[in-house]
Design a protein around this motif. Structure first.
Motif, PDB file in Angstrom:
ATOM      1  N   ARG A 139      30.114  31.101 -40.438  1.00 40.62           N
ATOM      2  CA  ARG A 139      31.242  31.477 -39.594  1.00 40.62           C
ATOM      3  C   ARG A 139      32.456  30.685 -40.059  1.00 40.62           C
ATOM      4  O   ARG A 139      32.408  29.460 -40.139  1.00 40.62           O
ATOM      5  CB  ARG A 139      30.938  31.183 -38.131  1.00 40.62           C
ATOM      6  CG  ARG A 139      31.940  31.758 -37.152  1.00 40.62           C
ATOM      7  CD  ARG A 139      31.619  31.382 -35.725  1.00 40.62           C
ATOM      8  NE  ARG A 139      30.288  31.841 -35.318  1.00 40.62           N
ATOM      9  CZ  ARG A 139      29.289  31.036 -34.987  1.00 40.62           C
ATOM     10  NH1 ARG A 139      29.450  29.727 -34.992  1.00 40.62           N
ATOM     11  NH2 ARG A 139      28.129  31.538 -34.641  1.00 40.62           N
ATOM     12  N   THR A 140      33.533  31.367 -40.400  1.00 39.15           N
ATOM     13  CA  THR A 140      34.708  30.709 -40.953  1.00 39.15           C
ATOM     14  C   THR A 140      35.765  30.472 -39.862  1.00 39.15           C
ATOM     15  O   THR A 140      35.629  30.937 -38.725  1.00 39.15           O
ATOM     16  CB  THR A 140      35.343  31.554 -42.075  1.00 39.15           C
ATOM     17  OG1 THR A 140      36.027  32.672 -41.500  1.00 39.15           O
ATOM     18  CG2 THR A 140      34.292  32.037 -43.066  1.00 39.15           C
ATOM     19  N   SER A 141      36.835  29.813 -40.263  1.00 44.53           N
ATOM     20  CA  SER A 141      37.988  29.640 -39.374  1.00 44.53           C
ATOM     21  C   SER A 141      39.027  30.736 -39.601  1.00 44.53           C
ATOM     22  O   SER A 141      40.114  30.684 -39.009  1.00 44.53           O
ATOM     23  CB  SER A 141      38.626  28.266 -39.609  1.00 44.53           C
ATOM     24  OG  SER A 141      39.073  28.153 -40.954  1.00 44.53           O
ATOM     25  N   VAL A 156      31.099  34.978 -43.712  1.00 40.75           N
ATOM     26  CA  VAL A 156      30.935  35.193 -45.150  1.00 40.75           C
ATOM     27  C   VAL A 156      29.503  34.860 -45.570  1.00 40.75           C
ATOM     28  O   VAL A 156      28.839  34.023 -44.956  1.00 40.75           O
ATOM     29  CB  VAL A 156      31.922  34.339 -45.975  1.00 40.75           C
ATOM     30  CG1 VAL A 156      33.347  34.800 -45.741  1.00 40.75           C
ATOM     31  CG2 VAL A 156      31.776  32.851 -45.679  1.00 40.75           C
ATOM     32  N   SER A 157      29.049  35.523 -46.622  1.00 41.45           N
ATOM     33  CA  SER A 157      27.795  35.141 -47.278  1.00 41.45           C
ATOM     34  C   SER A 157      28.135  34.365 -48.543  1.00 41.45           C
ATOM     35  O   SER A 157      29.256  34.441 -49.058  1.00 41.45           O
ATOM     36  CB  SER A 157      26.951  36.372 -47.619  1.00 41.45           C
ATOM     37  OG  SER A 157      27.633  37.218 -48.539  1.00 41.45           O
ATOM     38  N   MET A 158      27.179  33.596 -49.063  1.00 40.40           N
ATOM     39  CA  MET A 158      27.459  32.720 -50.198  1.00 40.40           C
ATOM     40  C   MET A 158      26.340  32.791 -51.228  1.00 40.40           C
ATOM     41  O   MET A 158      25.161  32.783 -50.888  1.00 40.40           O
ATOM     42  CB  MET A 158      27.632  31.277 -49.714  1.00 40.40           C
ATOM     43  CG  MET A 158      28.175  30.309 -50.779  1.00 40.40           C
ATOM     44  SD  MET A 158      26.914  29.642 -51.909  1.00 40.40           S
ATOM     45  CE  MET A 158      26.032  28.508 -50.832  1.00 40.40           C
ATOM     46  N   ARG A 159      26.760  32.845 -52.497  1.00 38.92           N
ATOM     47  CA  ARG A 159      25.828  32.798 -53.624  1.00 38.92           C
ATOM     48  C   ARG A 159      26.385  31.810 -54.649  1.00 38.92           C
ATOM     49  O   ARG A 159      27.503  32.001 -55.133  1.00 38.92           O
ATOM     50  CB  ARG A 159      25.661  34.193 -54.241  1.00 38.92           C
ATOM     51  CG  ARG A 159      25.019  35.192 -53.288  1.00 38.92           C
ATOM     52  CD  ARG A 159      25.309  36.641 -53.679  1.00 38.92           C
ATOM     53  NE  ARG A 159      24.736  37.559 -52.713  1.00 38.92           N
ATOM     54  CZ  ARG A 159      25.317  37.906 -51.557  1.00 38.92           C
ATOM     55  NH1 ARG A 159      26.489  37.390 -51.206  1.00 38.92           N
ATOM     56  NH2 ARG A 159      24.732  38.768 -50.742  1.00 38.92           N
ATOM     57  N   PRO A 160      25.647  30.751 -55.009  1.00 36.37           N
ATOM     58  CA  PRO A 160      26.155  29.775 -55.977  1.00 36.37           C
ATOM     59  C   PRO A 160      26.133  30.336 -57.399  1.00 36.37           C
ATOM     60  O   PRO A 160      25.182  30.999 -57.810  1.00 36.37           O
ATOM     61  CB  PRO A 160      25.173  28.603 -55.859  1.00 36.37           C
ATOM     62  CG  PRO A 160      24.365  28.868 -54.629  1.00 36.37           C
ATOM     63  CD  PRO A 160      24.351  30.344 -54.455  1.00 36.37           C
ATOM     64  N   MET A 161      27.196  30.039 -58.155  1.00 32.36           N
ATOM     65  CA  MET A 161      27.306  30.454 -59.552  1.00 32.36           C
ATOM     66  C   MET A 161      28.200  29.479 -60.285  1.00 32.36           C
ATOM     67  O   MET A 161      28.963  28.735 -59.662  1.00 32.36           O
ATOM     68  CB  MET A 161      27.905  31.869 -59.655  1.00 32.36           C
ATOM     69  CG  MET A 161      27.071  32.958 -59.016  1.00 32.36           C
ATOM     70  SD  MET A 161      27.835  34.583 -59.213  1.00 32.36           S
ATOM     71  CE  MET A 161      26.659  35.576 -58.270  1.00 32.36           C
ATOM     72  N   TYR A 202      23.994  31.234 -40.052  1.00 29.04           N
ATOM     73  CA  TYR A 202      23.008  32.311 -40.131  1.00 29.04           C
ATOM     74  C   TYR A 202      22.304  32.201 -41.482  1.00 29.04           C
ATOM     75  O   TYR A 202      22.900  31.798 -42.481  1.00 29.04           O
ATOM     76  CB  TYR A 202      23.678  33.688 -40.043  1.00 29.04           C
ATOM     77  CG  TYR A 202      24.748  33.823 -38.982  1.00 29.04           C
ATOM     78  CD1 TYR A 202      24.453  34.203 -37.681  1.00 29.04           C
ATOM     79  CD2 TYR A 202      26.090  33.587 -39.299  1.00 29.04           C
ATOM     80  CE1 TYR A 202      25.447  34.345 -36.725  1.00 29.04           C
ATOM     81  CE2 TYR A 202      27.092  33.723 -38.353  1.00 29.04           C
ATOM     82  CZ  TYR A 202      26.755  34.099 -37.064  1.00 29.04           C
ATOM     83  OH  TYR A 202      27.748  34.236 -36.132  1.00 29.04           O
ATOM     84  N   GLY A 203      21.027  32.588 -41.529  1.00 34.85           N
ATOM     85  CA  GLY A 203      20.289  32.522 -42.783  1.00 34.85           C
ATOM     86  C   GLY A 203      19.864  31.101 -43.124  1.00 34.85           C
ATOM     87  O   GLY A 203      19.770  30.228 -42.257  1.00 34.85           O
ATOM     88  N   ALA A 225      29.657  37.485 -34.661  1.00 38.95           N
ATOM     89  CA  ALA A 225      30.583  36.431 -34.254  1.00 38.95           C
ATOM     90  C   ALA A 225      31.667  37.006 -33.345  1.00 38.95           C
ATOM     91  O   ALA A 225      32.117  36.344 -32.404  1.00 38.95           O
ATOM     92  CB  ALA A 225      31.212  35.784 -35.490  1.00 38.95           C
ATOM     93  N   VAL A 226      32.064  38.229 -33.601  1.00 33.35           N
ATOM     94  CA  VAL A 226      33.052  38.905 -32.766  1.00 33.35           C
ATOM     95  C   VAL A 226      32.478  39.179 -31.374  1.00 33.35           C
ATOM     96  O   VAL A 226      33.190  39.086 -30.369  1.00 33.35           O
ATOM     97  CB  VAL A 226      33.524  40.198 -33.452  1.00 33.35           C
ATOM     98  CG1 VAL A 226      34.305  41.090 -32.498  1.00 33.35           C
ATOM     99  CG2 VAL A 226      34.371  39.848 -34.682  1.00 33.35           C
ATOM    100  N   ALA A 227      31.194  39.488 -31.298  1.00 35.82           N
ATOM    101  CA  ALA A 227      30.562  39.696 -29.987  1.00 35.82           C
ATOM    102  C   ALA A 227      30.659  38.435 -29.144  1.00 35.82           C
ATOM    103  O   ALA A 227      30.963  38.499 -27.945  1.00 35.82           O
ATOM    104  CB  ALA A 227      29.101  40.108 -30.157  1.00 35.82           C
TER     105      ALA A 227
END
Length: 250
Positions: A139-141, A156-161, A202-203, A225-227
């Motif tokens: 959850r972002t600002s 947002v979702s995140m994947r390291p690269m 989440y996750g 998050a909006v809910a």
């Protein structure tokens, strides 16, 4: 279980109850949002105002549970591994099937799991698949653009690269506009108001290796998050990472 129908049948039988990343490769997966008809138009406006986190694949008629445009014959009450039920913004249940009302309107929203096969085919890492865990989501600002009664923060979702891999990933995922498109941000998580990568809302957390940076995509968990922020009477969603597998080719 390589086809969407096989995946959905296994879910319906109770044989699959975990995250759906890497299932039915080549087919689109979808986030689920279900709301009373009285809130549906405002939520559609919210999706139009926020197309990156909420790219709409299908909107069903009130009371309908069969997504005829994306998966004819499917049943949204039983064909996801796990659901979440929010009442006035509070998470009250996480069942493996849900009850339906005649006034409920279902939205299917594109999911970043859809483009992961293309990342893997290009030799790019998808760490949560490597580690056998759920994708990390934060959850972002960053506020979404409000519409009607709906407002709240971007997820947002995140994947390291590595930085070079992130550039290639941006080129690949930019083609997937119905699955969130290119990354929103690469690098410093604090720019999004994310305090700790090892504590996703989440996750699951994933390993960030030497030379890698976090790569963030808009996420279809945003409506959850909006809910919490907007507190509609009822919202039913997928559990994060537990998607609806459609018949649409990626």
């Amino acid at each position: 279980m390589s086809t969407p129908a096989e995946v959905r049948a296994a879910i319906r039988r109770g044989e699959l109850d975990g995250p759906t990343a890497a299932l039915a490769p080549g087919f689109s997966q979808a986030n689920l949002v279900v709301l009373p008809e009285a809130d549906a138009f405002d939520f559609l406006r919210f999706c139009v105002a926020n197309p990156r986190p909420c790219p709409v694949l299908e909107v069903l008629e009130p009371g309908s549970v069969e997504p005829v445009a994306t998966a004819p014959g499917a049943d949204l009450r039983v064909d996801l591994p796990r659901y979440r039920v929010f009442r006035r913004g509070e998470l009250v249940d996480e069942p493996d099937r849900v009850e339906w009302r005649e006034d409920l309107v279902a939205f299917l929203i594109g999911c970043s799991f859809t483009f992961e096969r293309a990342l893997l085919a290009a030799g790019l890492p998808v760490r949560h698949i490597e580690q056998g865990v759920n994708v990390p989501m934060y959850r972002t600002s960053v506020p979404c653009r409000p519409a009607g009664r709906f407002s709240g923060p971007l997820v947002v979702s995140m994947r390291p690269m590595t930085p070079d891999q992130a550039k290639r990933a941006a080129e690949i995922t930019s083609r997937f506009s119905s699955a969130h498109g290119a990354p929103l941000h690469v690098g410093d998580p604090s720019a999004l108001g994310i305090a700790a990568l090892d504590a996703p809302e989440y996750g699951d957390a994933v390993e960030l290796r030497d030379g890698e940076v976090p790569v963030f995509w808009a996420c279809g968990v945003t409506p959850q998050a909006v809910a919490a922020a907007s507190r509609p009477e009822l919202m039913i969603t997928h559990a994060p990472g537990h998607m609806f597998v459609t018949d649409l080719a990626e």
